[in-house]
Design an enzyme around this catalytic site. Structure first.
Site, PDB file in Angstrom:
ATOM      1  N   GLU A 199       0.861  -1.197   0.000  1.00  0.00           N
ATOM      2  CA  GLU A 199       0.000   0.000   0.000  1.00  0.00           C
ATOM      3  C   GLU A 199       0.892   1.239   0.000  1.00  0.00           C
ATOM      4  O   GLU A 199       1.794   1.380   0.834  1.00  0.00           O
ATOM      5  CB  GLU A 199      -0.941   0.042   1.219  1.00  0.00           C
ATOM      6  CG  GLU A 199      -1.890   1.237   1.089  1.00  0.00           C
ATOM      7  CD  GLU A 199      -2.906   1.397   2.225  1.00  0.00           C
ATOM      8  OE1 GLU A 199      -2.831   0.665   3.221  1.00  0.00           O
ATOM      9  OE2 GLU A 199      -3.753   2.306   2.096  1.00  0.00           O
ATOM     10  N   ASP A 233      -3.089  12.368  -2.331  1.00  0.00           N
ATOM     11  CA  ASP A 233      -3.379  13.805  -2.398  1.00  0.00           C
ATOM     12  C   ASP A 233      -3.647  14.238  -3.841  1.00  0.00           C
ATOM     13  O   ASP A 233      -2.825  13.983  -4.724  1.00  0.00           O
ATOM     14  CB  ASP A 233      -2.198  14.591  -1.826  1.00  0.00           C
ATOM     15  CG  ASP A 233      -1.881  14.136  -0.409  1.00  0.00           C
ATOM     16  OD1 ASP A 233      -2.630  14.493   0.505  1.00  0.00           O
ATOM     17  OD2 ASP A 233      -0.897  13.380  -0.237  1.00  0.00           O
ATOM     18  N   ASP A 280     -11.414  10.642  -4.395  1.00  0.00           N
ATOM     19  CA  ASP A 280     -12.691  11.357  -4.221  1.00  0.00           C
ATOM     20  C   ASP A 280     -12.722  12.594  -5.123  1.00  0.00           C
ATOM     21  O   ASP A 280     -13.688  13.340  -5.087  1.00  0.00           O
ATOM     22  CB  ASP A 280     -12.800  11.851  -2.777  1.00  0.00           C
ATOM     23  CG  ASP A 280     -11.660  12.800  -2.466  1.00  0.00           C
ATOM     24  OD1 ASP A 280     -10.506  12.340  -2.459  1.00  0.00           O
ATOM     25  OD2 ASP A 280     -11.898  14.018  -2.303  1.00  0.00           O
TER      26      ASP A 280
HETATM   27  C1  LIG Z   1      -4.846  11.938   1.680  1.00  0.00           C
HETATM   28  S1  LIG Z   1      -3.864  10.868   2.607  1.00  0.00           S
HETATM   29  C2  LIG Z   1      -4.714   9.289   2.446  1.00  0.00           C
HETATM   30  C3  LIG Z   1      -4.291   8.307   3.509  1.00  0.00           C
HETATM   31  C4  LIG Z   1      -4.936   6.928   3.444  1.00  0.00           C
HETATM   32  N1  LIG Z   1      -4.519   6.216   2.241  1.00  0.00           N
HETATM   33  C5  LIG Z   1      -6.440   7.018   3.529  1.00  0.00           C
HETATM   34  O1  LIG Z   1      -7.104   6.778   2.501  1.00  0.00           O
HETATM   35  O2  LIG Z   1      -6.949   7.304   4.607  1.00  0.00           O
HETATM   36  C6  LIG Z   1      -2.429  10.632   1.565  1.00  0.00           C
HETATM   37  C7  LIG Z   1      -1.276   9.966   2.277  1.00  0.00           C
HETATM   38  O3  LIG Z   1      -0.254   9.690   1.340  1.00  0.00           O
HETATM   39  C8  LIG Z   1       1.007  10.076   1.878  1.00  0.00           C
HETATM   40  N2  LIG Z   1       1.869  10.422   0.727  1.00  0.00           N
HETATM   41  C9  LIG Z   1       1.785  11.522  -0.054  1.00  0.00           C
HETATM   42  N3  LIG Z   1       2.698  11.467  -1.042  1.00  0.00           N
HETATM   43  C10 LIG Z   1       3.352  10.284  -0.881  1.00  0.00           C
HETATM   44  C11 LIG Z   1       4.428   9.646  -1.586  1.00  0.00           C
HETATM   45  N4  LIG Z   1       4.979  10.215  -2.656  1.00  0.00           N
HETATM   46  N5  LIG Z   1       4.862   8.444  -1.144  1.00  0.00           N
HETATM   47  C12 LIG Z   1       4.305   7.876  -0.048  1.00  0.00           C
HETATM   48  N6  LIG Z   1       3.295   8.432   0.664  1.00  0.00           N
HETATM   49  C13 LIG Z   1       2.814   9.615   0.250  1.00  0.00           C
HETATM   50  C14 LIG Z   1       0.683  11.248   2.795  1.00  0.00           C
HETATM   51  O4  LIG Z   1       1.664  11.421   3.787  1.00  0.00           O
HETATM   52  C15 LIG Z   1      -0.668  10.830   3.372  1.00  0.00           C
HETATM   53  O5  LIG Z   1      -0.529  10.048   4.540  1.00  0.00           O
END
Ligand SMILES: C[S@@+](CC[C@H](N)C(=O)[O-])C[C@H]1O[C@@H](n2cnc3c(N)ncnc32)[C@H](O)[C@@H]1O
Length: 216
Positions: free
Chosen positions: A43, A117, A153
């Protein structure tokens, strides 16, 4: 009042590093709990980690790697899985774009990207995780028939994801002829997903797989 972070890991520390993956290979880092050949599920951006823990509990013989950029999220998840067990999970604090190339070619049973994001401003689109180069690498790392599931979303990001996935020659859409599903009955919700559902945002679930051959 802000609460201070707790740094101690109350049990086994399941964090791994890129250097360890490069030196020892990922399968070795799941020992001694998982030995021999085992499927691998990854994941990317696990956030609070509830989805990864759910996957790991459902498939105890499968290795689960959680990749997350945020130091705080990795620390909190490390503490949680040390307290509660989860012998088939390993975590890495790194960018997905750095980790994916280090995984074995044709060695991953499934990749999950949940609500990454969306970076809505046009000048920030290049920061989006789902990009043609990453998807090409993901496709190479998947076993033939292995799954790539992406949820968002955000309507504009969904259009971008759709275009990137459709253009990837090594992948096929498991939902063909529709591009994505609005609901996936029985699928565990993520923390962000619950927030977006409460706000009534439209959900998009993309379900692709690595082609086994040139056939659909
Ligand atoms: C909007 S949150 C969604 C978290 C989770 N997947 C959920 O659906 O509840 C996006 C997550 O991706 C992580 N993230 C953003 N860019 C990333 C990258 N390039 N590699 C790994 N993680 C990343 C952020 O730190 C954050 O925890």
């Amino acid at each position: 009042m802000s609460r201070s972070l707790k740094y101690d890991i109350p049990g086994e520390d399941r964090r791994v590093t890129l250097e360890e993956i490069r030196e020892k290979g990922l399968p070795a880092l799941f020992g001694p709990e998982l030995s021999g050949a085992h499927p691998l599920v990854v994941e990317l951006g696990f956030g609070r980690g509830e989805f990864l823990r759910h996957l790991a509990a459902e498939a105890p013989g499968t290795a689960h790697l959680g990749v997350e950029l945020s130091f705080k999220r990795v620390l909190k998840m490390s503490r949680r899985i040390a307290r509660e067990g989860d012998p088939n999970i390993r975590l890495i604090e790194a960018r997905a774009e750095e980790v994916v190339p280090e995984l074995p070619d044709a060695g991953v049973a499934a990749f999950w990207i949940n609500f990454s994001d969306p970076w809505p401003k046009k000048r920030h689109h290049r920061r989006r995780l789902v990009q043609p180069a990453l998807v090409e690498t993901l496709s190479r790392k998947l076993e033939p028939g292995g799954h790539l599931d992406i949820a968002t979303d955000h309507v504009d990001y969904a259009e971008h994801i759709d275009a990137v996935l459709k253009a990837a020659p090594g992948l096929r859409n498991r939902l063909h002829p529709v591009p994505f599903a609005r609901e996936m009955p029985g699928r565990r919700h993520t923390a962000y997903e619950d927030e977006w559902r409460a706000e009534g945002r439209p959900l998009h679930f993309f379900c692709y797989a690595r082609r086994r051959s040139s056939a659909r």
